[in-house]
Design a protein around this motif. Sequence first.
Motif, mmCIF file in Angstrom:
data_model
loop_
_atom_site.group_PDB
_atom_site.id
_atom_site.type_symbol
_atom_site.label_atom_id
_atom_site.label_comp_id
_atom_site.label_asym_id
_atom_site.label_seq_id
_atom_site.Cartn_x
_atom_site.Cartn_y
_atom_site.Cartn_z
ATOM 1 N N GLY A 103 -0.068 -4.495 -1.567
ATOM 2 C CA GLY A 103 0.857 -3.803 -0.649
ATOM 3 C C GLY A 103 0.784 -2.293 -0.715
ATOM 4 O O GLY A 103 1.657 -1.613 -0.171
ATOM 5 N N GLY A 104 -0.247 -1.755 -1.360
ATOM 6 C CA GLY A 104 -0.340 -0.307 -1.541
ATOM 7 C C GLY A 104 -0.202 0.539 -0.287
ATOM 8 O O GLY A 104 0.517 1.543 -0.301
ATOM 9 N N PRO A 105 -0.852 0.167 0.824
ATOM 10 C CA PRO A 105 -0.822 1.043 2.008
ATOM 11 C C PRO A 105 0.545 1.183 2.665
ATOM 12 O O PRO A 105 0.734 2.053 3.503
ATOM 13 C CB PRO A 105 -1.808 0.373 2.969
ATOM 14 N N GLY A 106 1.506 0.325 2.323
ATOM 15 C CA GLY A 106 2.862 0.520 2.833
ATOM 16 C C GLY A 106 3.250 -0.363 4.000
ATOM 17 O O GLY A 106 4.415 -0.398 4.392
ATOM 18 N N SER A 107 2.300 -1.116 4.581
ATOM 19 C CA SER A 107 2.631 -1.964 5.740
ATOM 20 C C SER A 107 3.772 -2.922 5.408
ATOM 21 O O SER A 107 4.703 -3.105 6.202
ATOM 22 C CB SER A 107 1.426 -2.823 6.153
ATOM 23 N N TYR A 131 8.457 -4.239 -5.424
ATOM 24 C CA TYR A 131 7.267 -4.003 -6.246
ATOM 25 C C TYR A 131 6.059 -3.943 -5.324
ATOM 26 O O TYR A 131 5.813 -4.892 -4.583
ATOM 27 C CB TYR A 131 7.070 -5.125 -7.269
ATOM 28 N N LEU A 132 5.369 -2.816 -5.372
ATOM 29 C CA LEU A 132 4.099 -2.697 -4.649
ATOM 30 C C LEU A 132 3.008 -2.874 -5.691
ATOM 31 O O LEU A 132 2.888 -2.063 -6.613
ATOM 32 C CB LEU A 132 3.970 -1.318 -4.004
ATOM 33 N N LEU A 133 2.242 -3.953 -5.551
ATOM 34 C CA LEU A 133 1.231 -4.273 -6.571
ATOM 35 C C LEU A 133 -0.139 -4.121 -5.937
ATOM 36 O O LEU A 133 -0.439 -4.774 -4.924
ATOM 37 C CB LEU A 133 1.453 -5.705 -7.040
ATOM 38 N N ASP A 134 -0.951 -3.257 -6.487
ATOM 39 C CA ASP A 134 -2.228 -2.975 -5.849
ATOM 40 C C ASP A 134 -3.203 -2.429 -6.892
ATOM 41 O O ASP A 134 -2.802 -1.743 -7.828
ATOM 42 C CB ASP A 134 -2.039 -1.938 -4.728
ATOM 43 N N LYS A 135 -4.468 -2.743 -6.683
ATOM 44 C CA LYS A 135 -5.522 -2.263 -7.597
ATOM 45 C C LYS A 135 -5.710 -0.753 -7.481
ATOM 46 O O LYS A 135 -6.069 -0.090 -8.446
ATOM 47 C CB LYS A 135 -6.825 -2.988 -7.219
ATOM 48 N N GLU A 136 -5.487 -0.221 -6.270
ATOM 49 C CA GLU A 136 -5.812 1.186 -6.025
ATOM 50 C C GLU A 136 -4.599 2.089 -6.267
ATOM 51 O O GLU A 136 -3.678 2.156 -5.449
ATOM 52 C CB GLU A 136 -6.331 1.354 -4.583
ATOM 53 N N GLN A 137 -4.641 2.792 -7.372
ATOM 54 C CA GLN A 137 -3.542 3.681 -7.753
ATOM 55 C C GLN A 137 -3.287 4.781 -6.711
ATOM 56 O O GLN A 137 -2.152 5.222 -6.520
ATOM 57 C CB GLN A 137 -3.888 4.310 -9.109
ATOM 58 N N PHE A 183 7.650 -12.835 -1.384
ATOM 59 C CA PHE A 183 6.343 -12.264 -1.717
ATOM 60 C C PHE A 183 5.572 -12.067 -0.409
ATOM 61 O O PHE A 183 5.538 -12.982 0.415
ATOM 62 C CB PHE A 183 5.534 -13.218 -2.599
ATOM 63 N N THR A 184 4.973 -10.896 -0.228
ATOM 64 C CA THR A 184 4.128 -10.704 0.957
ATOM 65 C C THR A 184 2.664 -10.688 0.533
ATOM 66 O O THR A 184 2.295 -10.095 -0.482
ATOM 67 C CB THR A 184 4.476 -9.403 1.706
ATOM 68 N N LEU A 185 1.848 -11.363 1.337
ATOM 69 C CA LEU A 185 0.390 -11.410 1.129
ATOM 70 C C LEU A 185 -0.225 -11.087 2.490
ATOM 71 O O LEU A 185 -0.718 -11.969 3.194
ATOM 72 C CB LEU A 185 -0.047 -12.808 0.684
ATOM 73 N N SER A 186 -0.133 -9.832 2.882
ATOM 74 C CA SER A 186 -0.553 -9.427 4.219
ATOM 75 C C SER A 186 -1.973 -8.882 4.165
ATOM 76 O O SER A 186 -2.220 -7.862 3.518
ATOM 77 C CB SER A 186 0.425 -8.353 4.727
ATOM 78 N N TYR A 187 -2.874 -9.576 4.821
ATOM 79 C CA TYR A 187 -4.295 -9.184 4.841
ATOM 80 C C TYR A 187 -4.804 -8.926 3.426
ATOM 81 O O TYR A 187 -5.587 -8.008 3.194
ATOM 82 C CB TYR A 187 -4.505 -7.947 5.726
#
Length: 288
Positions: A103-107, A131-137, A183-187
């Motif tokens: 969810g890093g990009p905020g969508s 919680y925004l969980l993403d590999k890219e800090q 939980f969101t799993l968007s794209y």
Amino acid sequence: MTLFELVKITLDELYKNAQQVHGTNTDAEIKNRFNYLRASYTKLSDASRTPIDYRDPATRFAYVYRYVASHGDYVVQLLTMASAALGGGVFPKGTARVSCIGGGPGSDILAILKYLDDYSAKEAVTKLVIYLLDKEQAWADTWTELDEKLNAGVSLNTNFQPLDVTNPASWTLQKKFLDADVFTLSYFVSEVYSLDSTGVVTNFWQTLFKEAKSGAIFLYDDNGTDDFNAYFDGQWQKAGLQVLAQGSNENWTPRYTERSDVLDTYKNKFSAWPKLKGYLSYRVLRKP
Ligand SMILES: C[S@@+](CC[C@H](N)C(=O)[O-])C[C@H]1O[C@@H](n2cnc3c(N)ncnc32)[C@H](O)[C@@H]1O
């Protein structure tokens, strides 16, 4: 505010960040990144591909411009489906918890806030823990800009947590995000589908579904390809989740209230349009 208006505010900040890195080459770099992302998304099922690198602000600008508003709107539409299937609110009264995986990009966070704003008569949320969980800090910066501009009408507690689904060390000790109501799993499934040859991503899905609480809602939406749907259906069916709503390879557009005119300056500058329609597959799921 519409999602496109929120995206515009973020894009203005990201454009400045890109200028700091690329100077007079900024516009050319951003145009290259539109092409980079488009080409990368055609190879998502190729196990030999190099994972997409979102770190550069020009790439993040290209992503947010092209995809965030429409992806956010799709998640709003899935939340309304969940509400219809449940016959009332999706979130508990008072404090609601949401975990956005990839969810890093905020969508996803924009979608939750927009949904709560649009459907405040149905939902009695006073505090939102996200919680925004993403590999890219690097996405944490992008999101921070969004958060400062949002006037959500609820008390907002947001946490960006680095998490790489291919690296169990990054998620086995994180437990709080598993308490989510939604939980969101968007794209996101398509992005990690080809990285599962060793079963490490399957291990993540099964842990997620097992440790989530009873009644948790999972929102999956992705780009419509049967391979990704079959893979994800296998994961949630194995874990015994229930389907509240589903569709495959449907032609979707953002709701009519979402208008992209606010991005005209960037449309003219880059001769590129935000994504306004696409084939979508979705599953609205509930843990019994
Ligand atoms: C296509 S974007 C989707 C973003 C957002 N959910 C949306 O709908 O617009 C995929 C996201 O997954 C993240 N990502 C890619 N590989 C990952 C991994 N192995 N673990 C966690 N996040 C990852 C990327 O940094 C990116 O933010």
